[in-house]
Design a protein around this motif. Structure first.
Motif, PDB file in Angstrom:
ATOM      1  N   TRP A  10      -8.746   9.501 -31.469  1.00 10.92           N
ATOM      2  CA  TRP A  10      -9.648   9.083 -32.556  1.00 10.92           C
ATOM      3  C   TRP A  10      -8.928   8.287 -33.639  1.00 10.92           C
ATOM      4  O   TRP A  10      -9.565   7.689 -34.496  1.00 10.92           O
ATOM      5  CB  TRP A  10     -10.296  10.308 -33.217  1.00 10.92           C
ATOM      6  N   LYS A  11      -7.609   8.301 -33.628  1.00  9.71           N
ATOM      7  CA  LYS A  11      -6.818   7.648 -34.687  1.00  9.71           C
ATOM      8  C   LYS A  11      -7.295   8.141 -36.050  1.00  9.71           C
ATOM      9  O   LYS A  11      -7.654   9.303 -36.177  1.00  9.71           O
ATOM     10  CB  LYS A  11      -6.872   6.122 -34.541  1.00  9.71           C
ATOM     11  N   MET A  12      -7.318   7.272 -37.071  1.00  9.75           N
ATOM     12  CA  MET A  12      -7.690   7.746 -38.411  1.00  9.75           C
ATOM     13  C   MET A  12      -9.158   7.424 -38.692  1.00  9.75           C
ATOM     14  O   MET A  12      -9.503   6.821 -39.703  1.00  9.75           O
ATOM     15  CB  MET A  12      -6.769   7.112 -39.469  1.00  9.75           C
ATOM     16  N   GLY A  97       4.784   9.190 -29.781  1.00 12.20           N
ATOM     17  CA  GLY A  97       5.323   7.892 -29.395  1.00 12.20           C
ATOM     18  C   GLY A  97       4.276   6.806 -29.271  1.00 12.20           C
ATOM     19  O   GLY A  97       4.527   5.756 -28.657  1.00 12.20           O
ATOM     20  N   HIS A  98       3.097   7.034 -29.851  1.00  9.12           N
ATOM     21  CA  HIS A  98       2.090   5.970 -29.816  1.00  9.12           C
ATOM     22  C   HIS A  98       2.661   4.712 -30.466  1.00  9.12           C
ATOM     23  O   HIS A  98       3.419   4.791 -31.438  1.00  9.12           O
ATOM     24  CB  HIS A  98       0.830   6.425 -30.551  1.00  9.12           C
ATOM     25  N   SER A  99       2.285   3.546 -29.966  1.00  4.86           N
ATOM     26  CA  SER A  99       2.883   2.300 -30.481  1.00  4.86           C
ATOM     27  C   SER A  99       2.611   2.123 -31.966  1.00  4.86           C
ATOM     28  O   SER A  99       3.408   1.498 -32.672  1.00  4.86           O
ATOM     29  CB  SER A  99       2.376   1.097 -29.696  1.00  4.86           C
ATOM     30  N   TYR A 169       0.904   5.099 -20.381  1.00  6.09           N
ATOM     31  CA  TYR A 169       1.358   3.707 -20.449  1.00  6.09           C
ATOM     32  C   TYR A 169       0.307   2.903 -21.213  1.00  6.09           C
ATOM     33  O   TYR A 169      -0.845   2.798 -20.781  1.00  6.09           O
ATOM     34  CB  TYR A 169       1.541   3.118 -19.043  1.00  6.09           C
ATOM     35  N   GLU A 170       0.731   2.360 -22.349  1.00  8.88           N
ATOM     36  CA  GLU A 170      -0.190   1.577 -23.170  1.00  8.88           C
ATOM     37  C   GLU A 170       0.481   0.261 -23.546  1.00  8.88           C
ATOM     38  O   GLU A 170       1.292   0.224 -24.485  1.00  8.88           O
ATOM     39  CB  GLU A 170      -0.546   2.338 -24.451  1.00  8.88           C
ATOM     40  N   PRO A 171       0.167  -0.819 -22.835  1.00 10.62           N
ATOM     41  CA  PRO A 171       0.725  -2.112 -23.245  1.00 10.62           C
ATOM     42  C   PRO A 171       0.220  -2.444 -24.646  1.00 10.62           C
ATOM     43  O   PRO A 171      -0.986  -2.402 -24.898  1.00 10.62           O
ATOM     44  CB  PRO A 171       0.183  -3.088 -22.199  1.00 10.62           C
ATOM     45  N   ILE A 175      -3.897  -2.845 -26.824  1.00 14.50           N
ATOM     46  CA  ILE A 175      -4.443  -1.778 -27.670  1.00 14.50           C
ATOM     47  C   ILE A 175      -5.331  -2.367 -28.753  1.00 14.50           C
ATOM     48  O   ILE A 175      -4.870  -3.144 -29.584  1.00 14.50           O
ATOM     49  CB  ILE A 175      -3.309  -0.938 -28.305  1.00 14.50           C
ATOM     50  N   GLY A 176      -6.595  -2.006 -28.720  1.00 13.99           N
ATOM     51  CA  GLY A 176      -7.531  -2.425 -29.760  1.00 13.99           C
ATOM     52  C   GLY A 176      -7.818  -3.907 -29.762  1.00 13.99           C
ATOM     53  O   GLY A 176      -8.398  -4.423 -30.710  1.00 13.99           O
ATOM     54  N   THR A 177      -7.430  -4.609 -28.717  1.00 12.86           N
ATOM     55  CA  THR A 177      -7.569  -6.063 -28.698  1.00 12.86           C
ATOM     56  C   THR A 177      -8.723  -6.521 -27.811  1.00 12.86           C
ATOM     57  O   THR A 177      -9.098  -7.689 -27.839  1.00 12.86           O
ATOM     58  CB  THR A 177      -6.294  -6.719 -28.128  1.00 12.86           C
ATOM     59  N   GLY A 215      -5.348   1.234 -23.440  1.00 12.96           N
ATOM     60  CA  GLY A 215      -5.431  -0.159 -23.907  1.00 12.96           C
ATOM     61  C   GLY A 215      -6.784  -0.725 -23.540  1.00 12.96           C
ATOM     62  O   GLY A 215      -6.984  -1.178 -22.417  1.00 12.96           O
ATOM     63  N   SER A 216      -7.718  -0.638 -24.490  1.00 14.37           N
ATOM     64  CA  SER A 216      -9.073  -1.179 -24.301  1.00 14.37           C
ATOM     65  C   SER A 216      -9.779  -0.638 -23.056  1.00 14.37           C
ATOM     66  O   SER A 216     -10.482  -1.380 -22.367  1.00 14.37           O
ATOM     67  CB  SER A 216      -9.037  -2.704 -24.310  1.00 14.37           C
ATOM     68  N   VAL A 217      -9.587   0.645 -22.783  1.00 16.93           N
ATOM     69  CA  VAL A 217     -10.377   1.270 -21.704  1.00 16.93           C
ATOM     70  C   VAL A 217     -11.816   1.425 -22.187  1.00 16.93           C
ATOM     71  O   VAL A 217     -12.074   1.857 -23.306  1.00 16.93           O
ATOM     72  CB  VAL A 217      -9.807   2.661 -21.311  1.00 16.93           C
TER      73      VAL A 217
HETATM   74  P1  PGA Z   1      -7.909   1.295 -27.573  1.00 16.20           P
HETATM   75  O1  PGA Z   1      -6.686   2.221 -28.066  1.00 16.20           O
HETATM   76  O2  PGA Z   1      -8.591   2.039 -26.466  1.00 16.20           O
HETATM   77  O3  PGA Z   1      -8.779   1.161 -28.789  1.00 16.20           O
HETATM   78  O4  PGA Z   1      -7.312   0.010 -27.129  1.00 16.20           O
HETATM   79  C1  PGA Z   1      -5.906   2.931 -27.140  1.00 16.20           C
HETATM   80  C2  PGA Z   1      -4.855   3.705 -27.875  1.00 16.20           C
HETATM   81  O5  PGA Z   1      -4.317   3.200 -28.863  1.00 16.20           O
HETATM   82  O6  PGA Z   1      -4.521   4.843 -27.486  1.00 16.20           O
END
Ligand code: PGA
Length: 255
Positions: A10-12, A97-99, A169-171, A175-177, A215-217
């Motif tokens: 959920w992040k922040m 270890g999230h990016s 594995y999160e390129p 992420i969020g793109t 990554g944008s799943v």
């Molecule tokens: P996203 O984020 O699904 O919004 O790309 C993935 C993550 O940061 O874990």
């Protein structure tokens, strides 16, 4: 067979009340609609952990994750939350270890190793994130880079510790793109990661380690990603904030 996991990050996002509502909706949908062996993890902000863990306590397949923790069990670290405190809420996992933590909070391998070890000692399972940036992908050196991230932290664990770890594995470029690695790109690097685990810990442990893609799943791409032989689930950011979309991603896991 390896564990299949779909974890939300959920992040922040979400106020306290909104988070409880989201967790409640997901719990109901998962209970009614998900029948396979997939495990669902809700990665909430700290403030939601205890209440969400109680909400989902009776619901099969769902558990709760923190998104970070301090490496000490207690101490004078104003504003921090310890591994012990996270474990005491009923959370079973912690994302490490999230990016975004590596990038904005300067978390490097030594600190991450201490967090992973502390989490394990407190009985939490780390969801250890790694992945290359766009520059590295463009240079074509992503395999070596990711192998390095594995070696710098996970090779320092004992086999018994490694057996508790989930890898994500999160390129970073995905992420969020809205850009997702293609199923073939993701599969290739998941296989590289599994091989790196096998090289150090042996094939049995490598075969038992869940490796999630993040990554944008979305519900529309999850099925194809999850169908890859070395992709054991997903770590989902944006799409985990909506109960319908997130549950549909869970349902895309054929387990
Ligand atoms: P996203 O984020 O699904 O919004 O790309 C993935 C993550 O940061 O874990």
């Amino acid at each position: 067979m390896r564990k299949k996991i779909v974890a939300g990050n959920w992040k922040m996002f979400k106020t306290y009340a909104q988070g409880l509502e989201l967790a409640s909706e997901v719990a109901h949908m998962v209970q009614d609609e998900v029948h396979g062996q997939v495990e669902v993890v809700l990665g909430t902000p700290y403030i939601h952990l205890y209440a969400v863990a109680r909400q989902v306590a009776g619901v099969a397949r769902i558990s709760v994750a923190a998104q970070n923790c301090h490496q000490a069990t207690e101490g004078a670290y104003t504003g921090e939350v310890s591994v012990t405190q996270v474990a005491s809420t009923g959370a079973q996992y912690v994302i490490l270890g999230h990016s975004e933590r590596r990038q904005y909070f300067a978390e490097g391998a030594a600190l991450l190793l201490s967090k992973v070890q502390a989490a394990l000692a407190a009985g939490l399972k780390p969801i250890f994130c790694l992945g290359e940036t766009q520059d590295i992908r463009e240079a074509g050196t992503q395999d070596d880079f990711v192998r390095g991230q594995v070696a710098d932290v996970l090779y320092k664990l004992t086999p018994a510790e490694m057996a508790q770890v989930v890898i994500a594995y999160e390129p970073v470029w995905a992420i969020g793109t809205g850009l997702t690695a293609t199923p073939a790109q993701a599969q290739d690097i998941h296989a590289v990661i599994r091989k790196a685990i096998a090289t150090h810990f042996g094939d049995e442990l490598a075969q038992a380690t869940p490796i999630l893609y993040g990554g944008s799943v979305k519900a529309s791409n999850a099925e194809e990603l999850f169908a890859q032989p070395d992709i054991d689930g997903g770590l989902v950011g944006g799409a985990s904030l909506q109960s319908r979309e997130f549950t549909n991603i869970v349902k895309a896991m054929r387990a």
